[in-house]
Design a protein around this motif. Structure first.
Motif, short mmCIF file in Angstrom:
data_model
loop_
_atom_site.label_atom_id
_atom_site.label_comp_id
_atom_site.label_asym_id
_atom_site.label_seq_id
_atom_site.Cartn_x
_atom_site.Cartn_y
_atom_site.Cartn_z
N PRO A 224 2.31 12.05 6.21
CA PRO A 224 2.65 11.87 4.79
C PRO A 224 3.28 10.52 4.53
O PRO A 224 3.99 9.97 5.37
CB PRO A 224 3.66 13.00 4.55
CG PRO A 224 4.27 13.26 5.89
CD PRO A 224 3.17 13.03 6.89
N ASP A 225 3.01 9.99 3.34
CA ASP A 225 3.67 8.76 2.92
C ASP A 225 5.16 9.05 2.72
O ASP A 225 5.52 10.03 2.06
CB ASP A 225 3.08 8.25 1.60
CG ASP A 225 1.67 7.70 1.77
OD1 ASP A 225 1.16 7.74 2.90
OD2 ASP A 225 1.09 7.25 0.77
N SER A 226 6.00 8.23 3.28
CA SER A 226 7.45 8.42 3.13
C SER A 226 8.15 7.10 3.37
O SER A 226 7.61 6.20 4.02
CB SER A 226 7.97 9.47 4.13
OG SER A 226 7.89 8.98 5.45
N SER A 227 9.37 6.99 2.87
CA SER A 227 10.16 5.79 3.12
C SER A 227 10.43 5.62 4.60
O SER A 227 10.48 4.50 5.11
CB SER A 227 11.48 5.85 2.33
OG SER A 227 11.24 5.90 0.94
N THR A 228 10.60 6.74 5.31
CA THR A 228 10.84 6.67 6.76
C THR A 228 9.67 6.03 7.48
O THR A 228 9.86 5.17 8.35
CB THR A 228 11.10 8.07 7.31
OG1 THR A 228 12.28 8.61 6.71
CG2 THR A 228 11.30 8.03 8.83
N ARG A 229 8.46 6.42 7.13
CA ARG A 229 7.28 5.84 7.78
C ARG A 229 7.13 4.36 7.45
O ARG A 229 6.72 3.56 8.29
CB ARG A 229 6.01 6.58 7.37
CG ARG A 229 5.90 7.98 7.95
CD ARG A 229 4.50 8.52 7.79
NE ARG A 229 3.56 7.80 8.64
CZ ARG A 229 2.26 7.65 8.37
NH1 ARG A 229 1.75 8.15 7.26
NH2 ARG A 229 1.47 7.00 9.19
N VAL A 230 7.48 3.98 6.22
CA VAL A 230 7.43 2.56 5.86
C VAL A 230 8.43 1.78 6.70
O VAL A 230 8.12 0.71 7.23
CB VAL A 230 7.72 2.35 4.35
CG1 VAL A 230 7.75 0.86 4.02
CG2 VAL A 230 6.68 3.05 3.50
N ARG A 231 9.65 2.31 6.84
CA ARG A 231 10.66 1.64 7.66
C ARG A 231 10.18 1.48 9.10
O ARG A 231 10.39 0.43 9.72
CB ARG A 231 11.97 2.42 7.64
CG ARG A 231 12.66 2.44 6.29
CD ARG A 231 14.02 3.10 6.38
NE ARG A 231 14.52 3.40 5.05
CZ ARG A 231 14.49 4.62 4.50
NH1 ARG A 231 14.03 5.64 5.19
NH2 ARG A 231 14.95 4.79 3.28
N GLU A 232 9.58 2.52 9.64
CA GLU A 232 9.10 2.47 11.02
C GLU A 232 8.01 1.41 11.17
O GLU A 232 8.00 0.68 12.17
CB GLU A 232 8.57 3.84 11.43
CG GLU A 232 9.66 4.89 11.58
CD GLU A 232 9.12 6.29 11.80
OE1 GLU A 232 9.92 7.19 12.14
OE2 GLU A 232 7.90 6.50 11.59
N ALA A 233 7.11 1.32 10.19
CA ALA A 233 6.05 0.32 10.26
C ALA A 233 6.63 -1.09 10.18
O ALA A 233 6.21 -1.99 10.92
CB ALA A 233 5.05 0.55 9.12
N ILE A 234 7.59 -1.30 9.31
CA ILE A 234 8.22 -2.62 9.18
C ILE A 234 8.95 -2.98 10.46
O ILE A 234 8.84 -4.11 10.96
CB ILE A 234 9.16 -2.65 7.97
CG1 ILE A 234 8.35 -2.56 6.67
CG2 ILE A 234 10.01 -3.93 7.97
CD1 ILE A 234 9.19 -2.34 5.45
N ALA A 235 9.70 -2.04 11.02
CA ALA A 235 10.45 -2.30 12.25
C ALA A 235 9.52 -2.65 13.40
O ALA A 235 9.90 -3.40 14.31
CB ALA A 235 11.30 -1.09 12.61
N ALA A 236 8.30 -2.12 13.37
CA ALA A 236 7.32 -2.41 14.42
C ALA A 236 6.51 -3.67 14.12
O ALA A 236 5.68 -4.08 14.95
CB ALA A 236 6.38 -1.22 14.59
N GLY A 237 6.73 -4.27 12.97
CA GLY A 237 5.96 -5.46 12.59
C GLY A 237 4.56 -5.13 12.12
O GLY A 237 3.71 -6.02 12.00
#
Length: 297
Positions: free
Chosen positions: A146-159
């Motif tokens: 699911p789309d979530s702020s948590t998944r966005v943060r994880e993607a950003i943290a991983a570059g």
């Protein structure tokens, strides 16, 4: 008779595709009502469990801008305190929702509220029975979850800016006021607009990126292609983490003390400590060429 409202509730950090789907559904369900977003500041976790508070995807001002761009007509910010955390579901409805006179309230199917998250969609529907319809929408599910702020943060943290962009529906944006640096970029031939990274904000890993820079005030400014560095500037033993943007082919911009937005499009490389300015300048020329090829093919 005052206009009734259709209310969406959430943290709305980053205002990703799941959030915009919620807003769109609310708008389509009640075309004649004022569309109101209820959000919380600071992030509830920073009050309830500060050691687990997430890195924020957007400042409150940026959240307001994103919500307005998504079609929200009014943003109601609930100042989240330890007292608010103690409210029962009924108190939340009485203090926050009833004054908005909602004809409908739209939330995600996983919505929880009240002391220790004791209320859910069914609780909300019961409390508003006879005055407003409550709609619980399934989460937008894409990219293996699911789309979530948590998944966005994880993607950003991983570059992984491609995934972050897909989840957000746009490039990830970091905003701030340009500060005066040590002018090393200008001395090297690449003047940069520098933003300080506070501990509570999400940014990609240290390295160099291709992206865009936009001056936010006044509105309607053009965006400029840029090579963007995130990190502590290890070649010169920097101490503070910054986002430094060199607008391609522009040495005439004066953005000091102005608010800008930096949109991250693609990661070019990791951060490297060079033995001296000559090697760094050579690499910066390569970074600029690669940023140009990425943004202006």
């Amino acid at each position: 008779m005052s206009q009734r409202s259709v209310v969406v509730i959430g943290n709305f950090d980053g205002v990703h595709r799941g959030h915009t789907a919620l807003i769109r559904a609310a708008r389509e369900a009640e075309l004649d009502a004022q569309l109101v977003a209820v959000t919380f500041w600071p992030h509830p976790m920073s009050v309830i469990r500060p050691d687990h508070a997430p890195a924020l995807l957007s400042s409150l001002d940026e959240r307001r801008r994103l919500l307005a761009a998504a079609g929200v007509q009014r943003v109601e910010v609930v100042p989240f305190t330890s007292e608010v955390a103690q409210w029962s579901p009924a108190e939340f409805v009485d203090r926050v929702l009833r004054p908005l006179d909602p004809v409908r309230v739209v939330v995600g199917a996983n919505f929880r509220f009240g002391f220790r998250a004791s209320g859910d969609v069914e609780t909300l529907a019961g409390l508003l029975a006879g005055t407003a319809t409550v709609t619980g929408l399934p989460l937008v599910d894409a990219h293996a979850g699911p789309d979530s702020s948590t998944r966005v943060r994880e993607a950003i943290a991983a570059g992984d800016l491609d995934l972050a962009g897909e989840l957000l529906g746009r490039a990830y944006r970091f905003t701030g006021v340009v500060v005066h640096g040590e002018r090393r970029g200008r001395e090297l031939g690449f003047p940069t607009a520098n933003l300080i990274v506070s501990a509570d904000r999400a940014v990609p890993p240290d390295g160099v990126y291709a992206g865009w820079v936009t001056r936010l005030d006044p509105p309607g400014q053009p965006r400029w292609p840029a090579a963007i560095s995130v990190g502590t500037n290890p070649t010169f033993d920097g101490r503070f983490r910054t986002v430094e943007s060199y607008v391609l082919d522009r040495t005439d911009l004066d953005l000091y003390d102005l608010e800008i937005a930096v949109d991250f499009v693609h990661r070019l490389r990791g951060q490297i400590r060079y033995t001296g300015p000559e090697a760094l300048i050579e690499q910066m020329h390569r970074d600029v060429d690669q940023a140009r090829a990425t943004l202006l093919p």
